[in-house]
Design a protein around this motif. Sequence first.
Motif, mmCIF file in Angstrom:
data_model
loop_
_atom_site.group_PDB
_atom_site.id
_atom_site.type_symbol
_atom_site.label_atom_id
_atom_site.label_comp_id
_atom_site.label_asym_id
_atom_site.label_seq_id
_atom_site.Cartn_x
_atom_site.Cartn_y
_atom_site.Cartn_z
ATOM 1 N N LYS A 1 0.848 -1.194 0.000
ATOM 2 C CA LYS A 1 0.000 0.000 0.000
ATOM 3 C C LYS A 1 0.880 1.238 0.000
ATOM 4 O O LYS A 1 1.231 1.774 1.053
ATOM 5 C CB LYS A 1 -0.929 -0.014 1.207
ATOM 6 N N ASP B 1 -4.154 11.535 -5.042
ATOM 7 C CA ASP B 1 -5.565 11.719 -4.685
ATOM 8 C C ASP B 1 -5.650 11.810 -3.162
ATOM 9 O O ASP B 1 -5.863 10.805 -2.485
ATOM 10 C CB ASP B 1 -6.396 10.549 -5.220
ATOM 11 N N ASP C 1 -7.855 13.079 -1.310
ATOM 12 C CA ASP C 1 -9.182 12.767 -0.767
ATOM 13 C C ASP C 1 -9.272 11.302 -0.347
ATOM 14 O O ASP C 1 -9.982 10.966 0.597
ATOM 15 C CB ASP C 1 -10.281 13.073 -1.788
ATOM 16 N N SER C 2 -8.543 10.427 -1.051
ATOM 17 C CA SER C 2 -8.592 8.994 -0.727
ATOM 18 C C SER C 2 -7.905 8.701 0.603
ATOM 19 O O SER C 2 -8.029 7.600 1.135
ATOM 20 C CB SER C 2 -7.939 8.177 -1.844
ATOM 21 N N ARG D 1 -8.489 10.510 3.365
ATOM 22 C CA ARG D 1 -9.343 10.993 4.456
ATOM 23 C C ARG D 1 -9.626 9.863 5.445
ATOM 24 O O ARG D 1 -10.048 8.779 5.071
ATOM 25 C CB ARG D 1 -10.656 11.525 3.885
ATOM 26 N N ARG E 1 -7.543 8.027 6.949
ATOM 27 C CA ARG E 1 -6.523 6.977 6.892
ATOM 28 C C ARG E 1 -5.325 7.319 7.785
ATOM 29 O O ARG E 1 -5.058 8.477 8.056
ATOM 30 C CB ARG E 1 -6.011 6.798 5.459
#
Length: 162
Positions: A60, A87, A89-90, A92, A94
Motif C-alpha cells: 500500500k 488523490d 481525498d482517498s 481521508r 486513513r
Amino acid sequence: TAPGHTEIREVLLWDEFGEAARELARQIVASGFEFDVIVAIARGGLLPAGAISYALDTKKCASLNVEFYSGIGETLDEPMVLPPFLDVDSLRGRRVLLVDDVVDSGRTLQMVVRMLEEQGADVKSATLYEKPTTVIRPDFVWRRTARWITFPWSAQPPVTAD
C-alpha cells in the motif's frame, strides 16, 4: 562543496541505506503505529519508502511530488506540489506513514503533513536524516546530522546521451 556547506559530508552507502530502512521499520513497529498507506515525498523519499514498505511487508504505497530544492543549498520560495497529483481525498480518515530521505529546513515535510491532516489523515513521518535546522521533527528518524548528505541514488551525475 556547495556554498555554506564546508563541513565534512555525510555519505550514505547502499548497504548502510538498507540497514537504515530496516531500523526505521523496527522503530515504526515498536511504536505500535499501524498505518493504512505509505506515502513517499518524491523524489528523495521514493527509495526509503520502497525499502520500508518491503521491510514492513506492505504494497500500500503512494507518492506525492514536491519540489523545494532547486539545487544544492538553493530553494524555491515555498515548497510546491507538482503533477501527477496524489488523490489526497482517498487518504481521508486513513493512517499515513509519510516518508522522505531528509528533513532539512522541514518546510516540505511541514507542508505535506498539514495538507494531509487537513484532509483528515492521521500522519506519522519517517526520515533517514534529520537536520538541526528543521521546523518540524519527524516521528521516526534514523540519524541526526548537520552535515550535507550524499545519498547513493544521487551521488552520480545524471545519465546523458553524449
